[in-house]
Design an enzyme around this catalytic site. Structure first.
Site, PDB file in Angstrom:
ATOM      1  N   LYS A  90       0.768  -1.682  -0.134  1.00  0.00           N
ATOM      2  CA  LYS A  90      -0.163   0.450   0.060  1.00  0.00           C
ATOM      3  C   LYS A  90       0.945   1.199   0.253  1.00  0.00           C
ATOM      4  O   LYS A  90       1.750   1.094   0.175  1.00  0.00           O
ATOM      5  CB  LYS A  90      -1.151  -0.086   1.110  1.00  0.00           C
ATOM      6  CG  LYS A  90      -0.140  -0.119   2.390  1.00  0.00           C
ATOM      7  CD  LYS A  90       0.013   1.337   3.190  1.00  0.00           C
ATOM      8  CE  LYS A  90       1.282   0.739   4.170  1.00  0.00           C
ATOM      9  NZ  LYS A  90       1.749   2.118   5.148  1.00  0.00           N
ATOM     10  N   ASP A 134      -2.511  -1.988  10.798  1.00  0.00           N
ATOM     11  CA  ASP A 134      -2.160  -2.137   8.756  1.00  0.00           C
ATOM     12  C   ASP A 134      -2.791  -3.503   7.943  1.00  0.00           C
ATOM     13  O   ASP A 134      -2.359  -3.674   7.399  1.00  0.00           O
ATOM     14  CB  ASP A 134      -1.471  -1.400   8.313  1.00  0.00           C
ATOM     15  CG  ASP A 134      -0.525   0.156   8.282  1.00  0.00           C
ATOM     16  OD1 ASP A 134      -1.640   0.719   8.809  1.00  0.00           O
ATOM     17  OD2 ASP A 134       0.570   0.512   8.119  1.00  0.00           O
TER      18      ASP A 134
HETATM   19  P1  ATP Z   1       3.996  -0.499   7.600  1.00  0.00           P
HETATM   20  O1  ATP Z   1       3.941   0.273   6.324  1.00  0.00           O
HETATM   21  O2  ATP Z   1       3.373  -0.993   8.313  1.00  0.00           O
HETATM   22  O3  ATP Z   1       4.772   0.638   9.636  1.00  0.00           O
HETATM   23  P2  ATP Z   1       7.148  -1.052   7.103  1.00  0.00           P
HETATM   24  O4  ATP Z   1       6.562  -1.266   5.598  1.00  0.00           O
HETATM   25  O5  ATP Z   1       7.390   0.209   7.395  1.00  0.00           O
HETATM   26  O6  ATP Z   1       5.425  -1.702   8.105  1.00  0.00           O
HETATM   27  P3  ATP Z   1       7.003  -4.057   8.228  1.00  0.00           P
HETATM   28  O7  ATP Z   1       7.894  -4.631   6.424  1.00  0.00           O
HETATM   29  O8  ATP Z   1       5.889  -4.234   7.136  1.00  0.00           O
HETATM   30  O9  ATP Z   1       7.698  -2.248   7.532  1.00  0.00           O
HETATM   31  O10 ATP Z   1       8.462  -4.430   8.728  1.00  0.00           O
HETATM   32  C1  ATP Z   1       9.127  -3.713   9.429  1.00  0.00           C
HETATM   33  C2  ATP Z   1       9.424  -4.742  11.010  1.00  0.00           C
HETATM   34  O11 ATP Z   1       8.680  -6.401  10.910  1.00  0.00           O
HETATM   35  C3  ATP Z   1      10.231  -5.215  10.134  1.00  0.00           C
HETATM   36  O12 ATP Z   1      11.638  -4.576  10.737  1.00  0.00           O
HETATM   37  C4  ATP Z   1      10.649  -6.772  10.843  1.00  0.00           C
HETATM   38  O13 ATP Z   1      11.087  -7.182  11.871  1.00  0.00           O
HETATM   39  C5  ATP Z   1       8.781  -7.490  10.974  1.00  0.00           C
HETATM   40  N1  ATP Z   1       8.567  -8.000  10.502  1.00  0.00           N
HETATM   41  C6  ATP Z   1       7.612  -9.142  11.208  1.00  0.00           C
HETATM   42  N2  ATP Z   1       6.721  -9.488  10.397  1.00  0.00           N
HETATM   43  C7  ATP Z   1       7.459  -9.575   8.884  1.00  0.00           C
HETATM   44  C8  ATP Z   1       7.327  -9.988   7.537  1.00  0.00           C
HETATM   45  N3  ATP Z   1       6.709 -11.023   7.078  1.00  0.00           N
HETATM   46  N4  ATP Z   1       7.960  -9.139   6.606  1.00  0.00           N
HETATM   47  C9  ATP Z   1       8.472  -7.912   7.017  1.00  0.00           C
HETATM   48  N5  ATP Z   1       8.816  -7.632   8.016  1.00  0.00           N
HETATM   49  C10 ATP Z   1       8.161  -8.182   8.771  1.00  0.00           C
END
Ligand code: ATP
Length: 313
Positions: free
Chosen positions: A14, A150
């Site tokens: 997203k 989210d």
């Molecule tokens: P958001 O936009 O919801 O804040 P994001 O895109 O910045 O999230 P994610 O890729 O969801 O970040 O990852 C955030 C943290 O979640 C990662 O650093 C990791 O430690 C943890 N994590 C847990 N499960 C997962 C997964 N399936 N894929 C990626 N990261 C994960």
């Protein structure tokens, strides 16, 4: 008798078209007005029977993808959001058996595109299907809200307004299709760190409010108007932690983007383009600038989590 041996679910990343952030609440969360927009950058979550082993965990986990060093930051233990989602579905059904969960990742890790939440949504749908758990869409949305703010959105996809912590979703009137460029960064940003920086920079933020101009642009399917209306209250905090992102946004704007924002909590930057050809030009300019690790061009909005490969034998 035929048995389902693998279920694969495709689930979108997203971008937030608007992210309005209120003051920190007593429970530590922030009230948000969050206009979610799913884009055609998908992770795939596969659930299958595990190979026979002496000791089987309920949920085994592996990960693949071309994300280079980013992939190593995906936890392979019980904290992985997709594994937590699988265990939640198991809690709701008597038919849960041990499974292997495989994540094929294209969504950047800790990139502000909700990759972990997408994987959790994919695991909810995949496990519900694999175990024939019979959970309704409403049941899955309730489990999603338990997992994180989210997680509900990638179940439904499209374009939707999230309120509360972002998990209360209302579909938006959005007939348009949009061309996007994402500039991926080296490293990630921790979402809690970015919210912490937001609170530091903006103590006493007002209650978050929707933007009627953005919603009107979406209803009209007007990309130029939408580009001008994109906004993200977390952008200042993300730029404070990663000042180099200002140059990425400037490079995309100079290359003709209709709008440029940090995606969610960053550090991915999102650029709205007038056409597929313009998107390719913006991506080429960003690549040539040397200011980002990689670029991805894609479209929005995209569907939510969908079963794509119900292999049977
Ligand atoms: P958001 O936009 O919801 O804040 P994001 O895109 O910045 O999230 P994610 O890729 O969801 O970040 O990852 C955030 C943290 O979640 C990662 O650093 C990791 O430690 C943890 N994590 C847990 N499960 C997962 C997964 N399936 N894929 C990626 N990261 C994960």
């Amino acid at each position: 008798m035929t048995a389902t041996t693998a279920i694969t679910v495709r689930v979108p990343a997203k971008v937030n078209l608007q992210l309005a952030v209120g003051p920190a609440r007593e429970d530590g969360y922030h009230d948000l007005v969050n206009v979610f927009h799913a884009v055609a950058l998908f992770d795939e979550v596969t659930v299958r029977e595990p190979r026979p082993r002496a000791e089987l965990p309920l949920v085994g986990l592996s990960v693949s993808g071309d994300l280079g060093p980013h992939l190593a930051r995906v936890p392979l233990d019980a904290t992985n959001l997709a594994a937590r989602a699988a265990r939640l579905v198991a809690r709701e059904t008597a038919s849960a058996t041990p499974v292997e969960l495989h994540l094929h990742k294209r969504i950047p890790v800790a990139g502000g595109m909700a990759g972990g939440s997408a994987d959790a949504a994919g695991a909810l749908v995949a496990c519900n299907t694999f175990w024939s758990a019979g959970l309704s869409d409403g049941d899955l949305l309730a489990l999603a809200a338990e997992l994180g703010s989210d997680v509900a959105f990638p179940l439904v996809g499209g374009t939707a307004v999230g309120t509360g912590r972002g998990e209360v979703l209302t579909p938006a009137d959005s007939p348009g299709r949009y061309h996007w460029v994402f500039a991926l960064a080296e490293g990630g940003l921790s979402t809690p760190d970015v919210f912490g920086e937001y609170d530091r920079l903006r103590p006493g933020a007002p209650e978050p409010a929707g933007d009627p101009e953005l919603m009107a642009a979406l209803a009209a399917g007007d990309a130029a108007r939408l580009g001008a209306a994109l906004s993200n209250d977390l952008e200042r905090a993300a730029l404070s932690l990663r000042p180099d992102l200002a140059g990425v946004l400037a490079a995309g704007r100079a290359a003709g983007a209709l709008g440029a924002i940090v995606s969610g909590s960053g550090p991915t930057c999102a650029f709205l383009a007038a056409s597929a050809a313009e998107a390719a030009e913006i991506a080429a300019a960003l690549d040539a600038s040397g200011r980002c690790a990689a670029t991805v061009t894609t479209q929005g909005h995209a569907d939510g989590a969908r079963v794509v490969d119900p292999a049977e034998d």
